[in-house]
Motif scaffolding. Structure first.
Motif, PDB file in Angstrom:
ATOM      1  N   UNK A  74       0.840  -1.198   0.000  1.00 11.90           N
ATOM      2  CA  UNK A  74       0.000   0.000   0.000  1.00 11.90           C
ATOM      3  C   UNK A  74       0.872   1.244   0.000  1.00 11.90           C
ATOM      4  N   UNK A  75       0.973   1.896  -1.141  1.00 12.22           N
ATOM      5  CA  UNK A  75       1.712   3.147  -1.223  1.00 12.22           C
ATOM      6  C   UNK A  75       0.723   4.302  -1.270  1.00 12.22           C
ATOM      7  N   UNK A  76       0.999   5.302  -0.464  1.00 14.10           N
ATOM      8  CA  UNK A  76       0.058   6.404  -0.301  1.00 14.10           C
ATOM      9  C   UNK A  76      -0.820   6.153   0.915  1.00 14.10           C
ATOM     10  N   UNK A  77      -1.126   7.217   1.640  1.00 17.14           N
ATOM     11  CA  UNK A  77      -1.836   7.069   2.911  1.00 17.14           C
ATOM     12  C   UNK A  77      -3.249   6.518   2.723  1.00 17.14           C
ATOM     13  N   UNK A  78      -3.932   6.918   1.658  1.00 23.56           N
ATOM     14  CA  UNK A  78      -5.299   6.447   1.450  1.00 23.56           C
ATOM     15  C   UNK A  78      -5.340   4.927   1.294  1.00 23.56           C
ATOM     16  N   UNK A  79      -4.393   4.372   0.549  1.00 24.13           N
ATOM     17  CA  UNK A  79      -4.375   2.924   0.356  1.00 24.13           C
ATOM     18  C   UNK A  79      -3.926   2.198   1.625  1.00 24.13           C
ATOM     19  N   UNK A  80      -3.048   2.831   2.399  1.00 27.62           N
ATOM     20  CA  UNK A  80      -2.674   2.224   3.671  1.00 27.62           C
ATOM     21  C   UNK A  80      -3.884   2.148   4.606  1.00 27.62           C
ATOM     22  N   UNK A  81      -4.655   3.205   4.693  1.00 27.18           N
ATOM     23  CA  UNK A  81      -5.843   3.197   5.549  1.00 27.18           C
ATOM     24  C   UNK A  81      -6.837   2.130   5.079  1.00 27.18           C
ATOM     25  N   UNK A 127       5.136   3.080   1.894  1.00 23.96           N
ATOM     26  CA  UNK A 127       5.994   4.248   2.078  1.00 23.96           C
ATOM     27  C   UNK A 127       5.566   5.058   3.298  1.00 23.96           C
ATOM     28  N   UNK A 128       4.420   4.699   3.883  1.00 19.89           N
ATOM     29  CA  UNK A 128       3.903   5.395   5.080  1.00 19.89           C
ATOM     30  C   UNK A 128       4.219   4.554   6.309  1.00 19.89           C
ATOM     31  N   UNK A 129       5.506   4.358   6.564  1.00 23.28           N
ATOM     32  CA  UNK A 129       5.943   3.434   7.605  1.00 23.28           C
ATOM     33  C   UNK A 129       5.462   3.875   8.986  1.00 23.28           C
ATOM     34  N   UNK A 130       5.587   5.161   9.302  1.00 22.23           N
ATOM     35  CA  UNK A 130       5.189   5.641  10.633  1.00 22.23           C
ATOM     36  C   UNK A 130       3.697   5.398  10.878  1.00 22.23           C
ATOM     37  N   UNK A 131       2.881   5.655   9.878  1.00 27.82           N
ATOM     38  CA  UNK A 131       1.438   5.430  10.030  1.00 27.82           C
ATOM     39  C   UNK A 131       1.131   3.948  10.198  1.00 27.82           C
ATOM     40  N   UNK A 132       1.841   3.110   9.460  1.00 19.82           N
ATOM     41  CA  UNK A 132       1.605   1.664   9.565  1.00 19.82           C
ATOM     42  C   UNK A 132       1.987   1.154  10.949  1.00 19.82           C
ATOM     43  N   UNK A 133       3.115   1.615  11.467  1.00 16.83           N
ATOM     44  CA  UNK A 133       3.525   1.197  12.805  1.00 16.83           C
ATOM     45  C   UNK A 133       2.562   1.719  13.863  1.00 16.83           C
ATOM     46  N   UNK A 135       8.664   0.591   1.516  1.00 19.33           N
ATOM     47  CA  UNK A 135       8.713   0.588   0.048  1.00 19.33           C
ATOM     48  C   UNK A 135       9.653   1.709  -0.364  1.00 19.33           C
ATOM     49  N   UNK A 136      10.793   1.351  -0.918  1.00 19.76           N
ATOM     50  CA  UNK A 136      11.860   2.329  -1.123  1.00 19.76           C
ATOM     51  C   UNK A 136      11.676   3.188  -2.365  1.00 19.76           C
ATOM     52  N   UNK A 137      10.919   2.705  -3.354  1.00 21.72           N
ATOM     53  CA  UNK A 137      10.789   3.450  -4.608  1.00 21.72           C
ATOM     54  C   UNK A 137       9.339   3.499  -5.084  1.00 21.72           C
ATOM     55  N   UNK A 157       2.802  -0.529 -10.724  1.00 15.69           N
ATOM     56  CA  UNK A 157       4.156  -1.051 -10.595  1.00 15.69           C
ATOM     57  C   UNK A 157       4.551  -1.269  -9.142  1.00 15.69           C
ATOM     58  N   UNK A 158       4.006  -0.461  -8.242  1.00 18.90           N
ATOM     59  CA  UNK A 158       4.415  -0.520  -6.837  1.00 18.90           C
ATOM     60  C   UNK A 158       4.202  -1.888  -6.220  1.00 18.90           C
ATOM     61  N   UNK A 159       3.203  -2.617  -6.708  1.00 22.28           N
ATOM     62  CA  UNK A 159       2.923  -3.904  -6.061  1.00 22.28           C
ATOM     63  C   UNK A 159       3.748  -5.057  -6.638  1.00 22.28           C
ATOM     64  N   UNK A 160       4.403  -4.832  -7.765  1.00 25.03           N
ATOM     65  CA  UNK A 160       5.130  -5.941  -8.382  1.00 25.03           C
ATOM     66  C   UNK A 160       6.489  -6.160  -7.722  1.00 25.03           C
ATOM     67  N   UNK A 161       7.285  -5.108  -7.626  1.00 27.54           N
ATOM     68  CA  UNK A 161       8.678  -5.284  -7.178  1.00 27.54           C
ATOM     69  C   UNK A 161       8.809  -5.909  -5.790  1.00 27.54           C
ATOM     70  N   UNK A 162       7.971  -5.568  -4.779  1.00 26.15           N
ATOM     71  CA  UNK A 162       8.151  -6.209  -3.462  1.00 26.15           C
ATOM     72  C   UNK A 162       7.865  -7.706  -3.457  1.00 26.15           C
ATOM     73  N   UNK A 163       7.188  -8.202  -4.481  1.00 28.83           N
ATOM     74  CA  UNK A 163       6.870  -9.631  -4.512  1.00 28.83           C
ATOM     75  C   UNK A 163       8.092 -10.493  -4.803  1.00 28.83           C
TER      76      UNK A 163
END
Length: 260
Positions: free
Chosen positions: A11-18, A41-47, A58-60, A66-72
């Motif tokens: 989940x990149x972006x705060x809306x998708x993290x929520x 990329x919203x590590x503090x909110x996730x913690x 998520x570093x990039x 695309x964001x969901x492919x590379x971490x897999x």
């Protein structure tokens, strides 16, 4: 209880993290103690949510498919169930993890078999796209090869064909690897990925394991009861709307439903 299997959200972006946090909370009753990780990329909110057993940076992020492919490429468990942020478990997930067997990947065919955009004409039309929002992986060399090949083809299609959609590239890579390097694929039934935005039917004799779509949170419990209290019968979007005519859980249809 110790598991070498768990659920992964990206989940990149705060809306998708929520949204992912809401999905995890809804999924917890069906995890039987299995852990949940998020790449964000919203590590503090996730913690701060205290919702996830693992939080991975998520570093990039590019805020695209695309964001969901590379971490897999770096799965946290031997068996990892990836869920989009708008997908949630609706039945004990043990059956899902068992279903992959010795396959490298398990997935459902997408309800829209061939959307507009780039399409690999070398592949038979009866081998349609997979829905990439619910994917089950068994960590292995071929699984990593699959993800890396998927990312390379995705980047190529994005650059050369303006193809931002990720499922066309996944279809091509899975097809090629099945034939060239012995990739083992398990095709799951729609009950493993019920897409609420499309006309759907749940087959008699199987519970729905994953519900995938956006809808008001107050409709979750009624939908869950409709789908899984008695699954020894067919369940469908039409019957759901007959029972709940004001429901926001409805497929996106053309103006005239008879033309669908």
């Amino acid at each position: 209880m110790s598991f070498d299997e768990g659920v992964l959200f990206i989940a990149t972006g705060r809306a998708f993290l929520l949204e992912a946090i809401n999905s995890v909370n809804a999924s917890r009753p069906f995890l039987s103690g299995r852990p949940v990780a998020v790449v964000t990329d919203c590590v503090a909110d996730a913690l701060a949510s205290k919702c996830f057993d693992k939080v991975i940076c998520h570093s990039q992020p590019r805020y695209s498919y695309r964001d969901k492919i590379s971490p897999l490429s770096h799965l946290p468990w031997k068996k990892t169930l990836f869920l989009d942020s708008d997908a949630r478990l609706s039945f004990d997930c043990a059956g899902l993890f068992d279903s992959i067997g010795n396959s490298h990947i398990a997935a459902c065919f997408a309800p829209v078999r061939h959307p507009s955009g780039w399409n690999d004409s070398d592949i038979p039309s009866l081998y349609p796209e997979f829905n990439s929002g619910v994917l089950l992986f068994r960590r292995s060399f071929r699984q990593k090869m699959l993800v890396r090949s998927w990312l390379r083809l995705y980047d190529h299609l994005f650059t050369n064909f303006a193809q931002s959609w990720d499922q066309a590239s996944l279809r091509t890579v899975v097809w090629r690897m099945q034939r060239q390097v012995g990739l083992r694929l398990c095709v799951l039934p729609p009950e493993a990925n019920l897409r609420t935005t499309k006309p759907w039917i749940a087959g008699k004799g199987l519970p729905v394991y994953v519900v995938h779509g956006r809808f008001p949170e107050n409709e979750w419990v009624p939908l869950l009861e409709y789908l899984n209290v008695d699954y020894n019968q067919f369940r469908s979007w039409r019957e759901w709307l007959d029972i709940n005519p004001q429901s926001m859980i409805r497929p996106k249809l053309p103006p005239d439903p008879l033309s669908f």
